[in-house]
Enzyme design. Sequence first.
Site, PDB file in Angstrom:
ATOM      1  N   GLU A 138      -0.649  -2.033   5.114  1.00  0.00           N
ATOM      2  CA  GLU A 138       0.324  -2.078   6.222  1.00  0.00           C
ATOM      3  C   GLU A 138       0.311  -0.797   7.027  1.00  0.00           C
ATOM      4  OE1 GLU A 138       4.206  -1.285   8.131  1.00  0.00           O
ATOM      5  OE2 GLU A 138       3.268  -0.224   6.484  1.00  0.00           O
ATOM      6  N   ASP A 141       0.835  -1.215   0.000  1.00  0.00           N
ATOM      7  CA  ASP A 141       0.000   0.000   0.000  1.00  0.00           C
ATOM      8  C   ASP A 141       0.869   1.264   0.000  1.00  0.00           C
ATOM      9  OD1 ASP A 141       0.817  -0.863   2.546  1.00  0.00           O
ATOM     10  OD2 ASP A 141      -0.744   0.268   3.556  1.00  0.00           O
TER      11      ASP A 141
HETATM   12 ZN   LIG Z   1       6.542   0.848   5.189  1.00  0.00          ZN
END
Ligand SMILES: [Zn+2]
Length: 208
Positions: free
Chosen positions: A143, A85
Site C-alpha cells: 500500500e 506492508d
Molecule cells: Zn497506512
Amino acid sequence: MTISTLQKNINERLDEHYEEMVEIRRHLHMNPELSFQEEETAAFIANYYDTLHIPTHTQVGGHGVLAFIEGAAPGPTIALRADFDALPIHDEKEVPYRSTKPGVMHACGHDGHTATLLVLAKILHAHRDQLKGKIVLIHQHAEEYAPGGAKPMIEDGCLDGVDVIFGTHLWSSEPCGAVLYKSGNFMAAPTAFLFRSKEKADTAPSLT
Ligand SMILES: [Zn+2]
C-alpha cells in the site's frame, strides 16, 4: 438504531477475541516486511484462513490474498479490505513486541488492520449460516508505494462482482474507541516527493 441479534452476537464474539487480535497484531509487528516483499505475511494470512477452512486465492496481483465467506442466503457481495506492508523506519520503542528487523517497522498500523480483519473474518465465517450474500476479504499488499498493490490486484479481479467495499485505517490522533467515517473516495491521492539539500541538488535522484 436498533441492533439485531446477529449484530449483537458478532459484537460479543469480537469482544471475546480481543486477545487473539492483540496476539496477531504483535506477531505481525515483530515481523514486518516492506512493500512488495511481504511473502511471510501473505503466507501467515493464507495459513490463518486455511486452518479455518475458509477458501482463499493467493498471489493476487502480487502478494495479495483474498478470502471468501459465502452466506446461506442470496444477497450483495461486500468486500472488506486491509493492507499489510510495513515501512523503512527503525523501531525504537522498548516493548516485547518490538520489530525484530532493523530498519523495518509497522509504523502505519497495517499490522492492526490485518489482525482485525482476520479475526472479524473468523467471526463472520462462524455466523455464515445467518448471513445474506457474500463477503470478500481483501488483504492488499504494497500500500505504501503508489500505485502499489491495489492496481494489480484489481486487474487480477479482486473487485469482480463486488457491490460495495469498506476499508479502514487506524488513526492515532483520534481518541481510542472513536470511529470516523466517510463514503466515496478517501485517502486515495498519494503523491511522492523528495527533499533536496541545496548543496546536493545536482546529484539528487529525480522522481520522474
Ligand atoms: Zn497506512
